[in-house]
Design a protein around this motif. Structure first.
Motif, PDB file in Angstrom:
ATOM      1  N   ARG A 122      48.343  38.189  18.933  1.00 19.17           N
ATOM      2  CA  ARG A 122      48.582  39.549  19.435  1.00 19.17           C
ATOM      3  C   ARG A 122      49.368  40.310  18.384  1.00 19.17           C
ATOM      4  NH1 ARG A 122      46.932  40.430  24.354  1.00 19.17           N
ATOM      5  NH2 ARG A 122      46.681  38.657  25.753  1.00 19.17           N
ATOM      6  N   TYR A 147      46.476  54.055  41.283  1.00 21.24           N
ATOM      7  CA  TYR A 147      47.655  53.226  41.119  1.00 21.24           C
ATOM      8  C   TYR A 147      48.896  53.867  41.692  1.00 21.24           C
ATOM      9  CZ  TYR A 147      47.433  55.905  36.816  1.00 21.24           C
ATOM     10  OH  TYR A 147      47.307  56.904  35.909  1.00 21.24           O
ATOM     11  N   SER A 148      49.738  52.985  42.177  1.00 21.10           N
ATOM     12  CA  SER A 148      50.989  53.381  42.790  1.00 21.10           C
ATOM     13  C   SER A 148      51.934  53.808  41.669  1.00 21.10           C
ATOM     14  CB  SER A 148      51.486  52.161  43.566  1.00 21.10           C
ATOM     15  OG  SER A 148      52.843  52.033  43.509  1.00 21.10           O
ATOM     16  N   LEU A 149      52.598  54.932  41.866  1.00 19.66           N
ATOM     17  CA  LEU A 149      53.515  55.442  40.839  1.00 19.66           C
ATOM     18  C   LEU A 149      54.587  54.396  40.536  1.00 19.66           C
ATOM     19  CD1 LEU A 149      54.716  57.842  39.148  1.00 19.66           C
ATOM     20  CD2 LEU A 149      56.125  58.312  41.155  1.00 19.66           C
ATOM     21  N   GLU A 150      54.726  54.099  39.265  1.00 20.32           N
ATOM     22  CA  GLU A 150      55.768  53.142  38.878  1.00 20.32           C
ATOM     23  C   GLU A 150      56.875  53.889  38.153  1.00 20.32           C
ATOM     24  OE1 GLU A 150      54.097  48.948  37.698  1.00 20.32           O
ATOM     25  OE2 GLU A 150      52.694  50.466  37.056  1.00 20.32           O
ATOM     26  N   SER A 166      43.972  47.777  40.704  1.00 18.17           N
ATOM     27  CA  SER A 166      43.999  49.237  40.815  1.00 18.17           C
ATOM     28  C   SER A 166      42.667  49.892  40.463  1.00 18.17           C
ATOM     29  CB  SER A 166      45.088  49.802  39.900  1.00 18.17           C
ATOM     30  OG  SER A 166      46.337  49.215  40.197  1.00 18.17           O
ATOM     31  N   ASP A 200      55.091  56.346  30.401  1.00 15.18           N
ATOM     32  CA  ASP A 200      55.806  55.697  29.301  1.00 15.18           C
ATOM     33  C   ASP A 200      54.861  55.223  28.197  1.00 15.18           C
ATOM     34  OD1 ASP A 200      54.685  53.455  30.478  1.00 15.18           O
ATOM     35  OD2 ASP A 200      56.454  52.217  30.086  1.00 15.18           O
ATOM     36  N   PHE A 201      53.640  55.725  28.214  1.00 10.65           N
ATOM     37  CA  PHE A 201      52.777  55.456  27.069  1.00 10.65           C
ATOM     38  C   PHE A 201      53.249  56.330  25.909  1.00 10.65           C
ATOM     39  CE2 PHE A 201      49.795  54.094  30.455  1.00 10.65           C
ATOM     40  CZ  PHE A 201      49.550  52.814  29.981  1.00 10.65           C
ATOM     41  N   TYR A 211      40.029  49.771  20.957  1.00 10.91           N
ATOM     42  CA  TYR A 211      40.870  50.761  21.635  1.00 10.91           C
ATOM     43  C   TYR A 211      41.402  51.721  20.588  1.00 10.91           C
ATOM     44  CZ  TYR A 211      44.716  52.958  24.087  1.00 10.91           C
ATOM     45  OH  TYR A 211      45.553  53.902  24.636  1.00 10.91           O
ATOM     46  N   TYR A 261      40.057  42.298  21.476  1.00 17.97           N
ATOM     47  CA  TYR A 261      40.006  43.748  21.271  1.00 17.97           C
ATOM     48  C   TYR A 261      40.871  44.124  20.089  1.00 17.97           C
ATOM     49  CZ  TYR A 261      44.170  43.318  24.304  1.00 17.97           C
ATOM     50  OH  TYR A 261      45.343  42.932  24.878  1.00 17.97           O
ATOM     51  N   HIS A 266      47.579  48.047  20.711  1.00 16.97           N
ATOM     52  CA  HIS A 266      47.682  46.586  20.724  1.00 16.97           C
ATOM     53  C   HIS A 266      46.346  45.937  20.447  1.00 16.97           C
ATOM     54  CE1 HIS A 266      51.742  46.209  22.622  1.00 16.97           C
ATOM     55  NE2 HIS A 266      51.476  47.488  22.810  1.00 16.97           N
ATOM     56  N   SER A 297      40.190  54.749  39.586  1.00 15.78           N
ATOM     57  CA  SER A 297      41.424  53.980  39.363  1.00 15.78           C
ATOM     58  C   SER A 297      42.477  54.594  40.267  1.00 15.78           C
ATOM     59  CB  SER A 297      41.893  54.100  37.913  1.00 15.78           C
ATOM     60  OG  SER A 297      40.941  53.548  37.052  1.00 15.78           O
ATOM     61  N   MET A 333      59.024  53.777  35.454  1.00 19.98           N
ATOM     62  CA  MET A 333      59.169  53.005  34.240  1.00 19.98           C
ATOM     63  C   MET A 333      60.500  53.336  33.568  1.00 19.98           C
ATOM     64  SD  MET A 333      56.301  51.503  34.489  1.00 19.98           S
ATOM     65  CE  MET A 333      56.126  50.603  32.949  1.00 19.98           C
ATOM     66  N   TYR A 389      40.872  43.185  28.834  1.00 18.50           N
ATOM     67  CA  TYR A 389      42.314  42.916  28.875  1.00 18.50           C
ATOM     68  C   TYR A 389      42.655  41.815  29.878  1.00 18.50           C
ATOM     69  CZ  TYR A 389      42.718  47.538  26.647  1.00 18.50           C
ATOM     70  OH  TYR A 389      42.623  48.610  25.799  1.00 18.50           O
ATOM     71  N   TRP A 390      41.846  41.742  30.900  1.00 15.48           N
ATOM     72  CA  TRP A 390      42.149  40.820  31.994  1.00 15.48           C
ATOM     73  C   TRP A 390      41.369  39.519  31.889  1.00 15.48           C
ATOM     74  CZ3 TRP A 390      40.547  45.778  34.833  1.00 15.48           C
ATOM     75  CH2 TRP A 390      41.556  46.732  34.724  1.00 15.48           C
TER      76      TRP A 390
END
Lengths: 602, 393
Positions: free
Chosen positions: B287, B196-199, B245, B21-22, B7, B267, B275, B194, B201, B261-262
């Protein structure tokens, strides 16, 4: 005798927030007892809890030395008083130890309920009352009107009342001089037989119980054998002294003086407030008047919360009991909450204070159940059971009838509130005995009322309906047959005994609805619908439903930052741990306290 | 063979989106970016010594993912240079998936062509919505028109694996608008979507605005209706959902990098705030992540130091909980034989009777499925997945 000429024993009395504690601080500071730097705000309220709530619960007595302008040095004994109806008895005993009282009236607010309630308590003890107008520095102060009010409503001459600002230190010198002039010196007989009043006591780890006493006649010395006339216990005096405010041994206390006495006494309940101390070898014949044995009026269960140890709670309760004669407890068990304690209190505030002290001073997590009074259950077989835990109520077929405690409630209010307060009392199943005008604008209502109607929130309702002017005193009179029922709460169809309560039949529906609504707000969503029911026996009288939750998902899980997502889930799991599991339903701890307060407007 | 994903975090944005929030900073001038690229190459080379071609246990990179920030802000030559550094230090699988996140506001035909030529073979386009009003709410610097153009240019540039990022449950977005967005996206024939529901943060302007009452969070009911309706529309269009998502038009278009990741796979992350997860001694995971600070990162690299800020040696329990909670994000769930192999214990022996009972309560209520060799969430379960995952952490 000469030395008594230079003693002044007095209390400061006031409506809550009128600045009693700040004024006390200022007096202490002015008389040079404590330097400004060492002073915590509000010196006499010695518990954090009291400081936070702005009420004094436990008294502390302080001896001040004042150099008067008349060239003499005076000893002032300042005896602080608690400020709530739960502690009225303690207030009356503290006042009984004084010759006078400084009545603080907020010049921006004028005379209020507790001002009057306290004045009457003080007048009952034949105290000389010295009115003082406080907060004189505020632009909204209206001293002339306030003086008029004092004269009209209370009937005290306020023309010379010192104008002070305790906060700014204005007028304190004047007040000190007036204390010398207006408050009478004590006039006991130092050569008479010892007669001393216990007006407070507390437990000390090293000295045992410390008795705070006012000597009326005679004297007490280290080494004397004293007798406490009501409890009939005898102790050898190991230490006597004055409160400055920390104990300073003097070896002797004489008539007119105020101080402390230690005698290796193990429990505060052995040295009860109001009791008379005399010498065992040469006792007085008559006790001081006014002694009452304090009785627990309100009971509730206290249980260790999830993760809290039973033993820790027990230790803490024992420690509190040593220091609080009015508090009692014994072990009990609940199906829902496990092992815990049934605890007795003077009233609801007393209960709240004990619970808060457990949480703060002892750092414990506890659950309290609905408060209850003691019911007298007459069974069909003729036997009688005294029940203070609703879960212990016998099966309906075994009960012939139930009797509930009735109190005589004396309520003092300004006359414009008579209508609304009578309505309130009627709603609380009160019976009006009579009503009298104390002044043209002040009315006293005498009611008989079931205690269980008084303990929940009657006092709060009275205060809010009279804009703070109402005051209340009550005492037990008798048990009376009553149509009370046990109200149960079922979560997801399962009974949770810790929520059970005994209520009058006429109130059951409203109360059931209230509890269901409250629990609906508090119980979190589950993966299934949670029905909340209130029931009398098999009959459901109220119902609410907590909907199943719909969304709880981390939408975005990219970039490899797994740790943060994991923390989120761990937090969620932690939150779950703080819940109490009843069958399949999780209930947050605060649910138990939230259903206690009954709000009429809901 | 030891395979790993790589990554690469490109921490620059034209403008920070108020919900994101990245880690990113303003794009700044070209010199900062070129210093950054040099630092990045240095970090890759250093890591290569430990994990790359000539290390004791060399990793073969089978996925590379440029994320951000806005990777498409870099010049294609810079991407080429970074990929070159990866190739120099690591063996690269022949069929390696090389993704790059592309903001439609930063793409033009030439750039996309050059990126494709540099070796990028999967384009993830941050379209977010096909409704200009919604894009305005999100303060995106592109229009729906730009989205369409970027997909078309991408295809023209030779990308045959294009993903579109879409968001729903945005303040002011109706359910109809969301359906419309999804349909428009599908009409462009992407290989992957992809959604995704707005979060809201913590610490983002959106969250502050919500707390002040300036914007309202979409209620859970509407949010889930949009989600469930979205899944239906995707299925009708021949897409298979493979993660909470994410959906792909066929298995070959599943994002292999994200799947790592899942799946508790290894990685390495390069760049600030990136990360990494590597398997260390006794097979336990390790990690670590870099500090989220571009300047500090560049300086550390220039001094030849590490930028690692956090370091965590996983216990067996940590690994298991991460394996299970991330694994449950995938539609196929967790292969219990795989769990046994990895953790030398059956899943219910590992977590105990209480967890099993609680999980099976979820199964009874239709939130999860359980067979002899598999556990997984249903769509209903995905809606409330945190509750179920929390059992295993």
């Amino acid at each position: 005798m000469d030395y008594q000429k230079y003693i002044r024993n007095f209390s400061i009395i006031a409506h809550i927030d009128h600045g009693k504690s700040t004024l006390a601080d200022r007096l202490i500071e002015k008389t040079g007892l404590v330097s400004r730097r060492d002073m915590k705000e509000q010196f006499l309220d010695n518990m954090d809890l009291e400081r936070e709530r702005g009420i004094t619960i436990k008294l502390q007595t302080t001896r001040l030395v004042y150099d008067s302008k008349d060239g003499n040095e005076y000893i002032f004994n300042l005896i602080d008083t608690p400020g709530h109806v739960d502690f009225n008895y303690e207030v009356s005993r503290s006042l009984a130890a004084c010759e006078g009282a400084v009545l603080v009236v907020d010049a921006t607010q004028g005379v209020e309920a507790q001002t009057l309630a306290n004045v009457y308590l003080a007048l009952d003890e034949n105290l000389e009352i010295l009115p003082v107008l406080n907060k004189i520095d505020l632009p909204s102060a209206r001293p002339d009107e306030t003086k008029e009010e004092i004269e009209e409503v209370i009937g005290l001459d306020a023309s010379d009342a010192p104008l002070v600002s305790a906060k700014e230190g204005i007028g304190i010198d004047e007040l000190l001089e007036q204390i010398v002039k207006h408050i009478p010196a004590p006039s006991g007989d130092p050569d008479g037989k010892l007669k001393a009043l216990i007006f407070d006591s507390k437990y000390d780890n090293y000295k045992g119980v410390i008795i705070y006493a006012r000597i009326f006649d005679g004297q007490v010395k280290q080494g004397d054998i004293i007798r406490l006339m009501n409890t009939k216990k005898k102790y050898e005096v190991t230490e006597v002294g004055v409160c400055a405010p920390n104990p300073v041994p003097t070896g002797i206390l004489r008539a007119g003086e105020v101080g402390y006495i230690c005698g290796s006494i193990k429990q505060v309940s052995d040295a009860r407030v109001g009791d008379t101390i005399t010498l065992d070898s040469d006792p007085t014949e008559e006790m001081l008047p006014g002694y009452k044995k304090v009785q627990s009026m309100v009971y509730c269960g206290i249980y260790p919360a999830e993760g809290e140890k039973y033993e820790n709670v027990k230790d803490a309760l024992e420690k509190l009991q040593v220091n609080d004669a009015a508090f009692r407890f014994e072990p009990e068990t609940s199906t829902a909450l496990g092992f815990g304690f049934r605890c007795g209190f003077l009233g609801l505030l007393h209960m709240e204070i004990i619970v808060e002290r457990l949480e703060r001073e002892f750092n414990l997590a506890v659950i309290t159940t609905s408060p209850s009074v003691i019911y007298k259950v007459v069974k069909t077989d003729g036997t009688v059971e005294m029940i203070q835990n609703p879960s212990n109520l016998p099966a309906p077929q075994e009960i012939d009838h139930i009797e509930e405690p009735i109190v005589k409630a004396d309520i003092m209010i300004p006359n414009e509130y008579v209508g609304s307060i009578m309505e309130l009392c009627q709603d609380r199943r009160g019976k009006l005995l009579h009503m009298e005008y104390i002044t043209p604008t002040r009315v006293q209502l005498h009611y008989e009322m079931p205690l269980n109607e008084v303990i929940y929130d009657f006092f709060d309702a009275l205060k809010s309906k009279t804009r703070g002017y109402g005051s209340l005193d009550y005492e037990f009179v008798r048990y009376e047959k009553s149509n009370v029922v046990k109200l149960d709460v079922l979560l997801n169809k399962e009974l949770v005994d810790a929520f059970s309560m005994i209520v009058h039949e006429s109130k059951a529906y409203a109360r059931g609805r209230f509890v269901c609504e409250k629990l609906k707000e508090i119980i979190p969503m589950h993966q299934f619908e949670v029905p909340i029911q209130a029931a009398i026996g098999q009959k459901v009288i109220a119902r609410e439903t907590v909907k199943a939750y719909r969304k709880d998902v981390i939408a975005k899980c990219y970039g490899g930052d797994i740790s943060r997502k994991k923390k989120l889930l761990e937090k969620q799991k932690e939150g779950k741990k703080r819940m109490r599991q009843f069958g399949t339903v999780e209930v947050p701890q605060e649910a138990f306290t939230a259903v206690l307060k009954y709000d009429d407007n809901k | 063979m030891r395979k790993a994903g790589i990554y690469i975090h490109i921490p620059f944005c034209l403008r920070k989106c108020p919900y994101c929030d990245f880690y990113s900073i303003a794009a700044g001038d070209g010199s900062l970016r070129s210093r950054f690229v040099k630092a990045l190459i240095k970090e890759i080379e250093t890591a290569g010594k430990k994990y790359g071609k000539n290390s004791d246990s060399p990793m073969t990179a089978d996925t590379i993912y440029f994320g951000g920030g806005t990777p498409s802000l870099l010049e294609p030559e810079q991407i080429r240079a970074v990929l070159g550094a990866v190739r120099d230090s690591f063996a690269l699988a022949k069929d390696a998936e090389i993704s790059l996140e592309c903001n439609p506001a930063t793409a033009d035909e030439e750039k996309l062509k050059d990126l494709r030529r540099a070796g990028v073979n999967r384009l993830s386009i941050g379209g977010q919505s096909f409704d200009d009003e919604v894009l305005k709410t999100l303060e995106r610097l592109h229009s729906a028109r730009d989205n369409i153009r970027t997909v078309e240019l991408g295809r023209k540039a030779g990308f045959d694996n294009i993903s579109l990022d879409l968001m729903f449950a945005i303040p002011g977005q109706t359910e109809e608008k969301w359906e419309e967005t999804l349909k428009q996206a599908l009409s462009l024939n992407p290989q992957h979507i992809s959604f995704y529901s707005l979060e809201f943060m913590e610490g983002t302007p959106f969250t502050r605005r919500m707390e002040k009452g300036l914007i309202t969070e979409t209620d859970a009911e509407a949010d889930r209706r949009m989600y469930e309706r979205g899944l239906e529309i995707l299925a009708e269009a021949g897409f298979s959902q493979y993660e909470i998502s994410n959906a792909a038009r066929g298995r070959e278009y599943i994002c292999r990098h994200n799947m790592k990741y899942w799946s508790l796979e290894e990685y390495l992350g390069f760049g600030p705030s990136a990360h990494s997860y590597v398997t260390g001694e006794q097979g336990r995971g390790l990690r670590f992540c870099n500090a989220a600070d571009v300047a500090a990162y560049i300086e550390a690299m220039e001094r030849g130091e590490s930028a690692i800020e956090d370091f965590c040696q996983n216990s067996l329990k940590d690994d298991a909980s991460e394996y299970v909670f991330t694994g449950l994000r995938k539609n196929r769930g967790i292969d219990l034989r795989d769990f046994r192999k990895k953790f030398r214990s059956g899943i219910w022996d590992f977590y105990g009777k209480d967890v099993k009972e609680e999980f099976e309560e979820f199964v009874r209520c239709g939130f999860a499925d359980e067979t002899e060799n598999n556990i997984k969430l249903t769509v209903k379960g995905m809606n409330i997945s945190n509750r179920i995952m929390a059992l295993f952490v």
